[in-house]
Each structure stands twice: as C-alpha cells, then as structure tokens.
Enzyme design. Structure first.
Site, PDB file in Angstrom:
ATOM      1  N   TYR A  98     -11.404  -3.640  -5.461  1.00  0.00           N
ATOM      2  CA  TYR A  98     -11.143  -2.288  -5.956  1.00  0.00           C
ATOM      3  C   TYR A  98     -11.963  -1.997  -7.221  1.00  0.00           C
ATOM      4  O   TYR A  98     -12.648  -0.971  -7.324  1.00  0.00           O
ATOM      5  CB  TYR A  98      -9.644  -2.134  -6.242  1.00  0.00           C
ATOM      6  CG  TYR A  98      -9.219  -0.719  -6.567  1.00  0.00           C
ATOM      7  CD1 TYR A  98      -8.622   0.082  -5.600  1.00  0.00           C
ATOM      8  CD2 TYR A  98      -9.409  -0.172  -7.834  1.00  0.00           C
ATOM      9  CE1 TYR A  98      -8.230   1.385  -5.897  1.00  0.00           C
ATOM     10  CE2 TYR A  98      -9.023   1.126  -8.133  1.00  0.00           C
ATOM     11  CZ  TYR A  98      -8.429   1.895  -7.162  1.00  0.00           C
ATOM     12  OH  TYR A  98      -8.052   3.177  -7.444  1.00  0.00           O
TER      13      TYR A  98
ATOM     14  N   GLY B 242       0.823  -1.213   0.000  1.00  0.00           N
ATOM     15  CA  GLY B 242       0.000   0.000   0.000  1.00  0.00           C
ATOM     16  C   GLY B 242       0.854   1.259   0.000  1.00  0.00           C
ATOM     17  O   GLY B 242       0.365   2.343   0.295  1.00  0.00           O
TER      18      GLY B 242
ATOM     19  N   ASP C 140      -1.273   7.820  -6.741  1.00  0.00           N
ATOM     20  CA  ASP C 140       0.066   7.276  -6.462  1.00  0.00           C
ATOM     21  C   ASP C 140       1.128   7.959  -7.321  1.00  0.00           C
ATOM     22  O   ASP C 140       2.192   8.357  -6.834  1.00  0.00           O
ATOM     23  CB  ASP C 140       0.094   5.770  -6.740  1.00  0.00           C
ATOM     24  CG  ASP C 140      -0.983   5.032  -5.977  1.00  0.00           C
ATOM     25  OD1 ASP C 140      -1.565   5.611  -5.051  1.00  0.00           O
ATOM     26  OD2 ASP C 140      -1.253   3.867  -6.326  1.00  0.00           O
TER      27      ASP C 140
END
Ligand code: GLA
Length: 357
Positions: free
Chosen positions: A201, A106, A151
């Site tokens: 997800y 993560g 990200d």
C-alpha cells in the site's frame, strides 16, 4: 439510570467499497456503503485512562497523555490510543467493545473502532469531514500506513438504503439510492485476514506521488497524459486511477438509473484494473472473482478495500449465490477463516439514545 449502567454508547459500521479503490489518496472518486456489521462501545466516563474490554482479547488501557500509539499493546489498543492522541480528552472512559465486523477483512474494522472511540470520548460528530480527518490521523498514528479518507467518511456518512458517491478532493458525500433487495443484493466474501501494513500500500502511495510529480494531479489527468509517462510501472498505476475515477462516475449513474447490469460490469472491469494495472489483488482473490463472474445471476465482482487479499464484493440477483458455499471455497488454501454474508446499506456512526437499556 441504574447504578453501573453505561452512560454513553456509540455504534460505528464497517463499510464495503462498491467501486473506486486506490483513488482516495489522490483526491479521486469512490463509492462505498456503510454495512449492517458494526462495532459498539458502551461505558461511562472514568478518571485518568481509557480502559476498554472486549471478548477474547486483552484489555486496551490507554493513558490520556499517550505519546506513541503505535507502541501500545495489545494491537487493537493502538487504534484506541491513536484517537486519544488526536482528541486529547480531559476525562477518561471505561467500557466494553462488541463487534460483528471481522478484523483485517477489508471492511474497515479499524475505522469503525476509531470512530466509535471518538464518539464515546465526546468528539464533535456534527462536522463529518473534521471527525473523519481526526480518525484518519489516529489511524496514521496507530499503523503508520498513509491511508486516505474513504473508510472514515463511509463509516461516518452512511445512509440506510444508500451508497455514497464520495469526491475525495471536494470532500463531498452524495447519497445515492441503491436497488431494492428484490432486485439485487450485495455479497461480501471475506477470503482471510491480511495486513495492510505488510502490503505494498505505502509503495503505491509513493508511486502515485511520483506520477503526480511528472504530470500533475491524477484527478485531472487525461489518457494522453498517462500515455506520456515514461516509466511503464507508473503508467499502469496511473491508468488504473484515471480509469477507476471514470468507472465510479459511470457506476453512480448506472445505479441511479437502476441499471444493475451495467453497474455489475463496471465492478468486474474495476477488478481487472486492480489486478493488472494496480497489482493490488491476490491469486486466490482472482480465482474467486472469476468463479463468481461465471455464476448465473452474478452481475459483477471485485476485490474491495486495501487489497492484497481481504474481501470481495459481488452484485447479485436475489439468492443467486449461496453465501455458505462460496465461503467454503474462498480461502487461500492455508486459512480456514473465510466467510461470506449479504450486507445491507446502513446508517453511519452515531451515539445510541438509551445506552442503559
Ligand atoms: C484502505 C484505505 C483507504 C483506501 C482503500 C483503497 O481501505 O484505508 O483509504 O485507500 O484502502 O481504496
């Protein structure tokens, strides 16, 4: 430069998202920081292929005309192939990858790998949004999970000493100074590897698309709009996103005002929303967050990143938590790869000046 010395090197950090999860793919707000754990690549241009070696894994050997990144092996080569398929460099590269970022935790090791590969292959680093989009497309090609831009933007946009308030609709990144370490610290607890591809997800992304079909952009939705959703599951998912966007804005204000107590409380609220409304936590993570929140000197804690396991981030008073002791109780019971570290806000991805040294 001496013969055989690397001609090009890049460093790309991981990131920890302090608050604002599962908001990016509906154009919401998030607040990550780049961390002092990173992936380095050093090497030289080479003919025909991109060939990368890394300790403990088979090499990644990717032809410049690769067409199916997801079919590459070993698995980590898929991310390299994803970048090659997006960037289509005319010259290959041979080099070595070293990492202080655990995979699957993560902390965006895949985004860091993509960004570092793009930089050593000559991608234009001057437009952060364009580079982030290229690496996001690489990630989609490699993994097939419809992830957002959080990200890659965090990895590219990191600023030492700062968190990043990211507006995923305007695609703006605003650095916000974080408290000095003698006031508060950021603890990351890795609870064991998990796979986003095997998680829900993609289902959540589809659920949010269904929400938007009914009430329009979630970013603009009011509490009344959410309450009017007919399906109770979609109502919960939308409630998380709408409330999380508000928490990110409040968190940025609290941090800017130096109110770490309020910031910590918002983090714990965020965890409860992800646990109950978004259902993207995991039982062992909930136990860990409850334990952390009950520890004197812990101001707040939450699951961070994709979810369904992975990592927890906590805001603590200096030295409030012994990282080694927390790691010892943080795993799922079947895994023994839990670990914990204090992390520090760090610069974003960049080429290294003197790779030969
Ligand atoms: C993963 C994705 C991001 C974001 C987070 C959840 O890290 O790659 O785009 O959606 O999950 O906030």
């Amino acid at each position: 430069m001496t013969t055989g010395a690397p001609a090009v090197a890049a460093r790309a950090p991981g990131r920890v998202n302090l608050i604002g999860d599962h908001t990016d793919y509906t154009g919401g707000l998030c607040f990550p920081m780049a961390i002092d754990r990173h992936i380095d690549i050093a090497g030289s241009p080479a003919a025909g292929v991109v060939r990368l070696t890394t300790p403990g894994e088979p090499d990644a050997v990717v032809p410049l005309d690769v067409t199916d990144p997801a079919a590459q092996s070993p698995e980590w080569a898929r991310y390299v192939a994803g970048v090659v398929s997006q960037l289509r460099p005319s010259v290959g590269f041979a080099g070595t990858v070293t990492s202080t970022l655990p995979a699957g935790a993560g902390l965006s090791s895949s985004a860091a790998l993509e960004v570092a590969v793009a930089l050593v292959l000559g991608a234009d680093g001057t437009d952060p949004v364009a580079l982030a989009r290229l690496c996001q497309a690489a990630e989609h090609a490699a993994r097939g999970v419809p992830t957002g831009l959080l990200d890659q933007l965090a990895c590219i946009g990191g600023v030492a000493g700062h968190g990043l308030l990211i507006d995923c609709r305007a695609l703006t990144t605003t650095p916000v100074p974080l408290p000095p370490t003698d006031e508060a610290e950021w603890l990351v607890v890795f609870t064991g590897a998990r796979s986003l591809a095997a998680s829900q997800y993609t289902t959540r992304v589809a659920e949010l698309a269904a929400v938007e079909q009914e009430i329009g952009p979630v970013r603009d939705a009011s509490a009344d709009d959410v309450a009017g959703l007919r399906d109770p599951v979609l109502r919960s998912r939308a409630r998380h996103v709408v409330s999380e966007n508000a928490r990110v804005a409040a968190f940025a204000e609290s941090i800017a005002a130096g109110d770490v107590v309020a910031a910590g409380a918002l983090m714990s609220d965020s965890h409860r929303s992800l646990r109950d409304d978004y259902q993207s936590s995991a039982p062992h993570v909930d136990v860990l967050c409850a334990r952390l929140d009950a520890t004197p000197g812990v101001l707040g804690s939450r699951i961070t990143g994709g979810g369904w396991g992975g990592a927890v981030v906590a805001l603590t008073r200096p030295g409030a938590v012994d990282a080694t002791a927390v790691a010892a109780v943080a795993g799922t019971g079947t895994r023994h790869d839990a670990a914990a570290w204090y992390v520090h806000p760090s610069p974003g991805a960049h080429l290294l000046d003197h790779p030969e040294n």
